[in-house]
Motif scaffolding. Structure first.
Motif, PDB file in Angstrom:
ATOM      1  N   LEU A  43     -60.027   4.709   4.203  1.00  0.00           N
ATOM      2  CA  LEU A  43     -60.054   6.099   3.753  1.00  0.00           C
ATOM      3  C   LEU A  43     -60.839   6.228   2.444  1.00  0.00           C
ATOM      4  O   LEU A  43     -61.682   7.126   2.291  1.00  0.00           O
ATOM      5  CB  LEU A  43     -58.634   6.630   3.567  1.00  0.00           C
ATOM      6  N   LEU A 104     -57.821   9.468  11.016  1.00  0.00           N
ATOM      7  CA  LEU A 104     -58.428   9.108   9.727  1.00  0.00           C
ATOM      8  C   LEU A 104     -59.318  10.234   9.224  1.00  0.00           C
ATOM      9  O   LEU A 104     -59.257  10.619   8.045  1.00  0.00           O
ATOM     10  CB  LEU A 104     -59.238   7.819   9.879  1.00  0.00           C
ATOM     11  N   THR A 107     -57.262  13.201   8.091  1.00  0.00           N
ATOM     12  CA  THR A 107     -56.593  12.920   6.810  1.00  0.00           C
ATOM     13  C   THR A 107     -57.563  13.088   5.648  1.00  0.00           C
ATOM     14  O   THR A 107     -57.249  13.737   4.642  1.00  0.00           O
ATOM     15  CB  THR A 107     -56.017  11.498   6.824  1.00  0.00           C
ATOM     16  N   LEU A 108     -58.752  12.518   5.771  1.00  0.00           N
ATOM     17  CA  LEU A 108     -59.736  12.639   4.699  1.00  0.00           C
ATOM     18  C   LEU A 108     -60.201  14.080   4.542  1.00  0.00           C
ATOM     19  O   LEU A 108     -60.491  14.526   3.422  1.00  0.00           O
ATOM     20  CB  LEU A 108     -60.934  11.727   4.983  1.00  0.00           C
ATOM     21  N   THR A 113     -55.690  10.326   0.936  1.00  0.00           N
ATOM     22  CA  THR A 113     -56.078   8.926   1.181  1.00  0.00           C
ATOM     23  C   THR A 113     -54.865   8.002   1.256  1.00  0.00           C
ATOM     24  O   THR A 113     -54.989   6.795   1.085  1.00  0.00           O
ATOM     25  CB  THR A 113     -57.026   8.435   0.072  1.00  0.00           C
ATOM     26  N   PHE A 118     -51.948   9.510   6.875  1.00  0.00           N
ATOM     27  CA  PHE A 118     -52.587   9.106   8.128  1.00  0.00           C
ATOM     28  C   PHE A 118     -51.554   9.018   9.251  1.00  0.00           C
ATOM     29  O   PHE A 118     -51.786   9.498  10.365  1.00  0.00           O
ATOM     30  CB  PHE A 118     -53.296   7.758   7.966  1.00  0.00           C
TER      31      PHE A 118
END
Length: 292
Positions: A43, A104, A107-108, A113, A118
């Motif tokens: 991340l 991923l 989430t970003l 992070t 995640f």
């Protein structure tokens, strides 16, 4: 702002100080220390590489971080009879690879992070209404996965926007028709729940692009790096046989995927249209994008 149902709004506000409310007893790591470390590292790495990247560029970038890791089938089966959110950053099948890259990237996209964030997003993508609630709550059929995630604003189906689109009508009952292939379905209650899921996909209609059309100028021009490709199958009772991520090589779309034939995650050496031409059981593709 992304659309979320009431459940997801409540869960979002419970993510305080980067700690999301996913009960850890419902999580099964392949290797907890290695998995959580890998999640955080990747991340942060992609955040540095593309700090303002689009959802599609994030999906592609994460996908490339895992090239050459091994293909292993059946990693989601707990073997205990109890459904758990499996987190495995070391080995993948085609579905877990795509879901992991999407989680991923999502989430970003939230500027988070933490490995806990995640895990929250992985559960949200993999399970009906975003929550583990037994074996039948997992979105086993790709069409069910699409319908549920599009409805909750996680994904967008763009097959109709790519061009050369046709439609298929199919009844999805492969799992219960092949009960012996799925150990969890030995349990009568679980079997009945899967039957209920399949009942919603009788004569299910969905768009796809025929394999023979995927090399057309229109399709190639409209596909994007980071698009998720679902490979529609001829197999009775089943909608999709494989999935992967689009990445362009020398101006042509290729499939980045967890390949059982190669035994690892690869960018296929053949362009997508040629890959499909060689796959006799494939009818064509559906195309999904992570919601911005």
């Amino acid at each position: 702002m992304r659309k979320r149902n009431f459940f997801n709004i409540i869960m979002m506000f419970s993510c305080l100080s980067g700690v999301c409310a996913v009960p850890m007893q419902n999580v099964k790591f392949h290797n907890e220390a290695a998995d959580t470390t890998k999640i955080t590292e990747v991340l942060l790495k992609v955040q540095q590489e593309i700090p303002t990247g689009s959802a599609q560029s994030r999906v592609e970038s994460f996908g490339k971080q895992f090239l050459n890791l091994p293909y292993v089938g059946g990693t989601l089966e707990s073997g205990t009879g109890e459904e758990a959110l499996v987190v495995d950053m070391e080995e993948f099948d085609c579905t877990t690879y795509v879901e992991t890259m999407l989680a991923l990237a999502y989430t970003l996209g939230e500027n988070r992070t933490s490995w806990r964030d995640f895990i929250y997003n992985l559960e949200r993508l993999r399970y009906r209404n975003g929550s583990v609630n037994g074996y039948a709550s997992r979105l086993h059929y790709a069409s069910d996965w699409v319908v549920d995630n599009v409805h909750r604003g996680n994904l967008k189906e763009v097959t109709d926007q790519i061009g050369e689109t046709t439609h298929q009508v199919k009844t999805l009952d492969f799992m219960t028709s092949n009960r012996d292939k799925y150990p969890a379905l030995k349990d009568d209650a679980t079997y009945r729940k899967m039957t209920d899921v399949e009942r919603g996909y009788r004569s299910h209609r969905y768009p796809y692009i025929k394999s023979t059309k995927t090399g057309s100028k229109e399709v190639v021009n409209n596909l994007r790096n980071g698009d998720v490709v679902l490979i529609v199958t001829k197999t009775p009772g089943l909608d999709v046989q494989h999935m992967g991520i689009v990445t362009f090589v020398d101006g042509l779309p290729h499939l980045m995927h967890a390949s059982s034939a190669a035994g690892k995650i690869i960018v296929d050496k053949n362009p997508l249209s040629e890959y499909l031409r060689r796959n006799r059981s494939a009818l064509g593709i559906r195309v999904l994008r992570l919601a911005d």
